[in-house]
Every structure is written in C-alpha cells, then in structure tokens.
Scaffold this active site. Structure first.
Site: not given
Ligand SMILES: NC(=O)c1ccc[n+]([C@@H]2O[C@H](COP(=O)([O-])OP(=O)(O)OC[C@H]3O[C@@H](n4cnc5c(N)ncnc54)[C@H](OP(=O)(O)O)[C@@H]3O)[C@@H](O)[C@H]2O)c1
Length: 221
Positions: A126, A139
């Site tokens: 991130s 975070y």
């Molecule tokens: N969105 C942003 O703006 C952004 C920016 C920079 C970096 N990121 C990073 O990109 C990555 C993906 O984020 P996203 O935005 O796609 O988030 P998201 O839509 O919230 O998806 C997160 C995923 O992580 C899984 N997860 C969370 N806790 C878990 C646990 N205890 N055990 C197993 N799986 C778990 C969730 O499972 P469930 O489906 O069961 O909930 C979901 O599938 C993350 O590492 C995030 O930090 C995101």
C-alpha cells in the site's frame, strides 16, 4: 501455472483470481472460514479452496499445498484507522497478524513449492507501506513491515522473484470501509479500479525470466 492467492473473496484478489482462472491457470485459494470457502468454490470453478483464518497465522500450517507453486500472491488485508491515542491492542494485533505475520507464515509453508517452480511471491502492500500519515499508524506499520519481509526474503531466496506492489486508493470494499472510518463520502469513480491493480500484478507474474520487478507503485491517475 499454479497460483496461490489470498483475499480472493473480494476486491483486488477477486479480480486477479478471476483473470487467472479465465486464462486456464490452476488456483489454490485461502478462505477465512468453511462458509467463505464454499462461496469461493462456487464462484471459482475447479479452484482448490482451503481454509485458514489469517487473523490466526498459525492456521496456515494445516494447508495442504501442491508440490509446485508458480506464484503466491498475498492480497488479503484489513484496515482499522484511528489515532495512536485510541487504537486498542486488538486493533494493532489484528492488523499486524493479517497484514504481516500471516504473509510471513504462509510464505514459509509455501517455500518448498515456490522453490520447486522457481516461482514469484507478490506482496500487495500500500502507499501506507511507504509513508505513515496521521490516523494510519497500525495499518502503515503492518505494511512497512510487509516491505521489510519482502526485501529480506528477496535476498534470502535468490532463485525466487519477490515483488512488492504498492497500490494507491483502489475502489474496493476496503476503500469503502476506509471512507466510512474517515467519515467521508465514497465515490468509487475517484479511485483506481481493482482491475487495473490486478493487471499490474499479472504483469509482474508474467514477466519473462530475464527480469524481475522488485517494487511497483500504482497511483490514481
Ligand atoms: N483498496 C485500497 O484502497 C487499497 C490500497 C492499497 C493497498 N490495498 C491492499 O490491497 C489488498 C487487497 O485489498 P482490497 O482493497 O481488495 O480489500 P477487500 O476488498 O477488503 O478484500 C480483502 C480480502 O482479504 C480477506 N481477508 C481479510 N481478513 C482475512 C482473514 N482473517 N483470513 C482470510 N482472509 C482475510 C477478505 O476475506 P473475506 O472476503 O472473507 O472478507 C477479502 O477477500 C490488501 O492487502 C490491502 O491492504 C488496498
């Protein structure tokens, strides 16, 4: 090609898993519960979906991984904003466990299969892994740590390719949740599409053997 993807139930990981499946690659997916695993099995036909709750990183030790893995993509993550004066020990511990300790533990159990395929490890980091802003301490600490994990692993495992991808704000359920926590109105159109980040990760995975991309930053245009 066989890929292990975490976080395939939502957002960036979901788009990436769909892209890989549609082009005929084999998937090993990690779901947090048996219920979520059933949902993933019905959305990703033929995927090997296994259960590990990444909030409890030792659960990855019971995963039954294939002998060869061409990649492991750590896309699962959680976020809980708040000033240092208000974040609880649980807020800190959960983010550190899911975002940092679980990727380390999962990488360890996947290493024999990754080494066998001379595979690629992708850590979805991130912008918060590069700079920590007020309200983002826990975070950002987890993501700064994730960068350290990637950098150390790259030196330890010269036959693997180890990449960190740093997306800026991306229009996923996590970003919607961040806006809720910030008390701001959410407009998905203002942020990077998860498809764009997934395509950047695919580019990293598909790079010919003569090169590697150690770090890749993706910002909103
Ligand atoms: N969105 C942003 O703006 C952004 C920016 C920079 C970096 N990121 C990073 O990109 C990555 C993906 O984020 P996203 O935005 O796609 O988030 P998201 O839509 O919230 O998806 C997160 C995923 O992580 C899984 N997860 C969370 N806790 C878990 C646990 N205890 N055990 C197993 N799986 C778990 C969730 O499972 P469930 O489906 O069961 O909930 C979901 O599938 C993350 O590492 C995030 O930090 C995101």
């Amino acid at each position: 090609m066989t890929h292990l993807v975490t976080g395939a139930g939502s957002g960036i990981g979901a788009v990436l898993a769909r892209r890989l499946l549609e082009r005929g690659d084999a998937l090993v997916l990690v779901a947090r519960s048996e219920e979520r695993a059933e949902e993933l099995r019905s959305s990703y036909d033929g995927a090997d979906v296994q259960v590990a709750d990444l909030a409890w990183p030792e659960t990855v030790e019971s995963l039954r991984l294939p002998d060869r893995l061409d990649s492991v993509v750590h896309a699962a993550g959680v976020v809980e904003l708040g000033p240092v004066g208000e974040l609880s020990v649980d807020d800190w511990a959960t983010q550190l466990r899911v975002n940092l300790v679980a990727p380390a533990a999962l990488t360890r159990v996947a290493l024999p299969a990754l080494r066998a395929a001379r595979g690629t490890v992708v850590f979805v980091n991130s912008g918060a892994g590069l700079a920590a802003h007020p309200g983002w301490s826990a975070y950002a600490a987890s993501k700064h740590g994730l960068r350290a994990l990637a950098d150390a692993l790259r030196g330890e495992e010269p036959d693997l390719r180890v990449s960190t991808v740093y997306p800026g704000r991306t229009a996923t359920p996590m970003q919607e949740e961040v806006h809720r926590q910030e008390g701001k109105e959410y407009d998905a159109g203002a942020w990077i599409r998860p498809e764009t980040v997934a395509d950047a990760i695919l580019h990293v995975l598909d790079l010919p053997r003569d090169a590697t991309i150690p770090d890749l930053t993706v910002r909103p245009g």
